[in-house]
Design a protein around this motif. Structure first.
Motif, PDB file in Angstrom:
ATOM      1  N   VAL A  54       0.840  -1.204   0.000  1.00 32.72           N
ATOM      2  CA  VAL A  54       0.000   0.000   0.000  1.00 32.72           C
ATOM      3  C   VAL A  54       0.869   1.246   0.000  1.00 32.72           C
ATOM      4  CG1 VAL A  54      -1.748   1.298   1.274  1.00 32.72           C
ATOM      5  CG2 VAL A  54      -1.863  -1.196   1.189  1.00 32.72           C
ATOM      6  N   LEU A  55       1.944   1.206   0.772  1.00 33.54           N
ATOM      7  CA  LEU A  55       2.807   2.378   0.889  1.00 33.54           C
ATOM      8  C   LEU A  55       3.523   2.687  -0.417  1.00 33.54           C
ATOM      9  CD1 LEU A  55       3.763   4.555   2.782  1.00 33.54           C
ATOM     10  CD2 LEU A  55       5.501   2.993   3.666  1.00 33.54           C
TER      11      LEU A  55
ATOM     12  N   GLU B  10       3.962   6.468  -4.921  1.00 34.08           N
ATOM     13  CA  GLU B  10       3.870   6.735  -6.366  1.00 34.08           C
ATOM     14  C   GLU B  10       2.885   7.865  -6.654  1.00 34.08           C
ATOM     15  OE1 GLU B  10       2.689   2.979  -7.918  1.00 34.08           O
ATOM     16  OE2 GLU B  10       4.739   2.175  -8.027  1.00 34.08           O
ATOM     17  N   LEU B  11       1.791   7.917  -5.880  1.00 32.63           N
ATOM     18  CA  LEU B  11       0.741   8.904  -6.118  1.00 32.63           C
ATOM     19  C   LEU B  11       1.034  10.252  -5.472  1.00 32.63           C
ATOM     20  CD1 LEU B  11      -2.408   6.647  -5.538  1.00 32.63           C
ATOM     21  CD2 LEU B  11      -1.508   7.444  -7.732  1.00 32.63           C
ATOM     22  N   ALA B  12       1.880  10.270  -4.449  1.00 30.60           N
ATOM     23  CA  ALA B  12       2.095  11.488  -3.672  1.00 30.60           C
ATOM     24  C   ALA B  12       2.559  12.691  -4.502  1.00 30.60           C
ATOM     25  CB  ALA B  12       3.069  11.216  -2.526  1.00 30.60           C
TER      26      ALA B  12
ATOM     27  N   GLY C 188       4.039  13.810  15.554  1.00 32.84           N
ATOM     28  CA  GLY C 188       5.374  13.440  15.995  1.00 32.84           C
ATOM     29  C   GLY C 188       6.325  13.318  14.830  1.00 32.84           C
ATOM     30  N   GLY C 189       7.130  14.344  14.616  1.00 33.04           N
ATOM     31  CA  GLY C 189       8.155  14.286  13.583  1.00 33.04           C
ATOM     32  C   GLY C 189       7.693  14.609  12.182  1.00 33.04           C
ATOM     33  N   VAL C 190       6.453  15.094  12.021  1.00 35.26           N
ATOM     34  CA  VAL C 190       5.976  15.494  10.685  1.00 35.26           C
ATOM     35  C   VAL C 190       6.390  16.956  10.498  1.00 35.26           C
ATOM     36  CG1 VAL C 190       4.032  15.620   9.104  1.00 35.26           C
ATOM     37  CG2 VAL C 190       4.018  13.937  10.976  1.00 35.26           C
ATOM     38  N   ARG C 191       7.436  17.178   9.724  1.00 41.70           N
ATOM     39  CA  ARG C 191       8.045  18.510   9.676  1.00 41.70           C
ATOM     40  C   ARG C 191       8.004  19.181   8.313  1.00 41.70           C
ATOM     41  NH1 ARG C 191      11.476  15.453  13.036  1.00 41.70           N
ATOM     42  NH2 ARG C 191      11.520  16.240  15.181  1.00 41.70           N
ATOM     43  N   THR C 192       7.863  18.420   7.241  1.00 43.97           N
ATOM     44  CA  THR C 192       7.960  19.014   5.912  1.00 43.97           C
ATOM     45  C   THR C 192       6.653  18.869   5.139  1.00 43.97           C
ATOM     46  OG1 THR C 192       8.706  17.006   4.769  1.00 43.97           O
ATOM     47  CG2 THR C 192      10.403  18.362   5.854  1.00 43.97           C
ATOM     48  N   ALA C 193       6.493  19.747   4.150  1.00 45.46           N
ATOM     49  CA  ALA C 193       5.306  19.700   3.301  1.00 45.46           C
ATOM     50  C   ALA C 193       5.207  18.345   2.595  1.00 45.46           C
ATOM     51  CB  ALA C 193       5.355  20.841   2.286  1.00 45.46           C
ATOM     52  N   SER C 194       6.325  17.819   2.135  1.00 50.77           N
ATOM     53  CA  SER C 194       6.309  16.520   1.440  1.00 50.77           C
ATOM     54  C   SER C 194       5.839  15.396   2.358  1.00 50.77           C
ATOM     55  CB  SER C 194       7.699  16.194   0.895  1.00 50.77           C
ATOM     56  OG  SER C 194       8.041  17.079  -0.152  1.00 50.77           O
ATOM     57  N   GLU C 195       6.253  15.444   3.624  1.00 45.92           N
ATOM     58  CA  GLU C 195       5.801  14.430   4.585  1.00 45.92           C
ATOM     59  C   GLU C 195       4.299  14.553   4.813  1.00 45.92           C
ATOM     60  OE1 GLU C 195       9.917  13.981   7.200  1.00 45.92           O
ATOM     61  OE2 GLU C 195       8.382  15.425   7.813  1.00 45.92           O
ATOM     62  N   ALA C 196       3.816  15.782   4.955  1.00 45.80           N
ATOM     63  CA  ALA C 196       2.375  15.992   5.140  1.00 45.80           C
ATOM     64  C   ALA C 196       1.599  15.451   3.940  1.00 45.80           C
ATOM     65  CB  ALA C 196       2.085  17.474   5.341  1.00 45.80           C
ATOM     66  N   VAL C 197       2.105  15.698   2.745  1.00 48.95           N
ATOM     67  CA  VAL C 197       1.428  15.226   1.539  1.00 48.95           C
ATOM     68  C   VAL C 197       1.405  13.699   1.487  1.00 48.95           C
ATOM     69  CG1 VAL C 197       1.617  15.108  -0.985  1.00 48.95           C
ATOM     70  CG2 VAL C 197       1.799  17.304   0.178  1.00 48.95           C
ATOM     71  N   LEU C 198       2.448  13.052   1.950  1.00 54.54           N
ATOM     72  CA  LEU C 198       2.441  11.585   1.954  1.00 54.54           C
ATOM     73  C   LEU C 198       1.340  11.067   2.872  1.00 54.54           C
ATOM     74  CD1 LEU C 198       3.531   8.867   1.102  1.00 54.54           C
ATOM     75  CD2 LEU C 198       5.286   9.054   2.902  1.00 54.54           C
ATOM     76  N   TYR C 199       1.191  11.658   4.058  1.00 52.39           N
ATOM     77  CA  TYR C 199       0.105  11.219   4.944  1.00 52.39           C
ATOM     78  C   TYR C 199      -1.256  11.513   4.316  1.00 52.39           C
ATOM     79  CZ  TYR C 199       3.476  10.151   8.577  1.00 52.39           C
ATOM     80  OH  TYR C 199       4.506   9.583   9.282  1.00 52.39           O
ATOM     81  N   TYR C 200      -1.383  12.661   3.691  1.00 51.57           N
ATOM     82  CA  TYR C 200      -2.604  12.993   2.949  1.00 51.57           C
ATOM     83  C   TYR C 200      -2.890  11.900   1.921  1.00 51.57           C
ATOM     84  CZ  TYR C 200      -5.400  15.556  -0.593  1.00 51.57           C
ATOM     85  OH  TYR C 200      -6.348  15.937  -1.516  1.00 51.57           O
TER      86      TYR C 200
ATOM     87  N   ILE D  89      -1.806   8.765   1.817  1.00 55.14           N
ATOM     88  CA  ILE D  89      -2.155   7.488   2.455  1.00 55.14           C
ATOM     89  C   ILE D  89      -3.633   7.479   2.821  1.00 55.14           C
ATOM     90  CG2 ILE D  89      -1.827   6.086   4.538  1.00 55.14           C
ATOM     91  CD1 ILE D  89       1.168   6.960   4.414  1.00 55.14           C
ATOM     92  N   VAL D  90      -4.108   8.571   3.421  1.00 51.06           N
ATOM     93  CA  VAL D  90      -5.523   8.666   3.771  1.00 51.06           C
ATOM     94  C   VAL D  90      -6.387   8.589   2.513  1.00 51.06           C
ATOM     95  CG1 VAL D  90      -7.308  10.162   4.753  1.00 51.06           C
ATOM     96  CG2 VAL D  90      -5.090   9.947   5.896  1.00 51.06           C
ATOM     97  N   GLU D  91      -5.982   9.309   1.480  1.00 56.22           N
ATOM     98  CA  GLU D  91      -6.715   9.291   0.213  1.00 56.22           C
ATOM     99  C   GLU D  91      -6.766   7.880  -0.375  1.00 56.22           C
ATOM    100  OE1 GLU D  91      -6.567  11.819  -3.951  1.00 56.22           O
ATOM    101  OE2 GLU D  91      -4.677  11.108  -3.088  1.00 56.22           O
ATOM    102  N   THR D  92      -5.639   7.174  -0.344  1.00 54.81           N
ATOM    103  CA  THR D  92      -5.537   5.852  -0.943  1.00 54.81           C
ATOM    104  C   THR D  92      -6.370   4.818  -0.200  1.00 54.81           C
ATOM    105  OG1 THR D  92      -3.291   6.347  -1.731  1.00 54.81           O
ATOM    106  CG2 THR D  92      -3.910   4.023  -1.614  1.00 54.81           C
ATOM    107  N   VAL D  93      -6.307   4.856   1.129  1.00 57.72           N
ATOM    108  CA  VAL D  93      -6.968   3.819   1.936  1.00 57.72           C
ATOM    109  C   VAL D  93      -8.417   4.169   2.257  1.00 57.72           C
ATOM    110  CG1 VAL D  93      -6.880   2.514   4.096  1.00 57.72           C
ATOM    111  CG2 VAL D  93      -4.752   3.127   2.926  1.00 57.72           C
ATOM    112  N   LEU D  94      -8.693   5.430   2.564  1.00 54.41           N
ATOM    113  CA  LEU D  94     -10.011   5.824   3.057  1.00 54.41           C
ATOM    114  C   LEU D  94     -10.827   6.639   2.066  1.00 54.41           C
ATOM    115  CD1 LEU D  94      -8.913   6.756   6.685  1.00 54.41           C
ATOM    116  CD2 LEU D  94     -10.367   4.832   6.026  1.00 54.41           C
TER     117      LEU D  94
END
Length: 292
Positions: free
Chosen positions: A22-23, A28-30, A240-252, A254-259
């Motif tokens: 999944v990751l 790939e989509l981020a 915890g440790g989410v510091r950059t825009a790119s990291e935020a987009v990856l979590y975004y 993941i949520v988009e992909t799974v939910l």
């Protein structure tokens, strides 16, 4: 309630290989989500956080007033979803926020270790809500969970949810860096939701391993499966440790992909952060920004 038995309703399987699959897709989509609109949405989902030993009434008050003045300096960007502080600063935040629509989040329940008497956790939580907290972030009793005391861990969440009442959002921190395996993260996610969590959250930011994309995948899949069985939507918070825009987009992503995109609102998606706010603003504005 015998929460351990409730787990039998779910498939508890979660393997590193399945998580990685999944990751890989999310990574790939981020890049397609690295846009101004997504950065703005992520900014509007931030729980702007100060949880330091040097916090004081004066420092927190000035910091919150700066957050409230955000719209005067940046147009077309939604303000952060909430301000997150220790419970003794809730009233200070409330005075600074005034009639603004920014939520007040308080950590509680013996944060960050959850190692105190249940009575103390309940009183601290009740006082935070009485002083004006709209949202409460608590930590599971990690030691009890790892010892297999699922009923004890989950019943505590249930009691604290009853303490805050239906109008206050309860976010439950799993401290995923201490859980070590996808299966344990999945079990903790399901137990927290069954016990009444409105959000499940990765981490306190106070241990060696905080938020990870791998944990996010497992948690979002648990949210998906819980929703399919119950119809109740539970939010996801990375912290915890989410510091950059790119990291935020990856979590975004993941949520988009799974939910799905329906989860990508401040009502169901949050990022606990401090330095991330400036990095997202810089990504939106196209040059380094140090507002906070």
């Amino acid at each position: 309630m015998e929460y351990g038995n409730q787990l039998n309703q779910y498939d508890l399987t979660a393997t590193p290989e399945a998580v990685e699959k999944v990751l890989v897709r999310a990574r790939e989509l981020a890049p397609r989500n690295e846009t101004a609109d997504v950065y703005k949405l992520c900014y509007g989902c931030i729980d702007l956080t100060s949880l330091g030993c040097t916090d004081s009434d004066a420092r927190i008050g000035a910091w919150v007033r700066k957050a409230m003045e955000f719209g005067r300096h940046f147009s077309g960007i939604p303000n952060v979803a909430s301000i997150c502080v220790y419970p003794n600063f809730v009233e200070v935040v409330g005075l600074a926020v005034g009639d603004g629509n920014m939520a007040i989040t308080s950590v509680s329940g013996g944060f960050p270790s959850s190692q105190t008497f249940l009575e103390v956790k309940m009183l601290e939580t009740a006082m935070a809500v009485e002083n004006g907290a709209d949202e409460i972030d608590i930590v599971i009793s990690v030691g009890e969970f790892l010892s297999g005391e699922y009923d004890r861990m989950a019943n505590e969440i249930e009691m604290l949810k009853n303490e805050v009442g239906p109008d206050t959002v309860l976010k439950v921190i799993l401290e995923t860096g201490e859980l070590k395996s996808p299966e344990l993260i999945r079990k903790a996610s399901l137990l927290a939701m069954i016990a009444g969590a409105d959000f499940i959250k990765t981490s306190t930011g106070k241990v060696a391993v905080s938020a990870t994309p791998e944990a996010a995948v497992v948690m979002c899949e648990a949210i998906r499966d819980y929703h399919a069985k119950t119809g109740r939507k539970v939010g996801f918070k990375a912290a915890g440790g989410v510091r950059t825009a790119s990291e935020a987009v990856l979590y975004y992503t993941i949520v988009e992909t799974v939910l799905g995109k329906e989860w990508l609102t401040p009502f169901l998606f949050r990022i606990g952060a401090s330095s991330l706010a400036n990095d997202l603003l810089g990504a939106i504005e196209g040059h380094p920004v140090k507002y906070f």
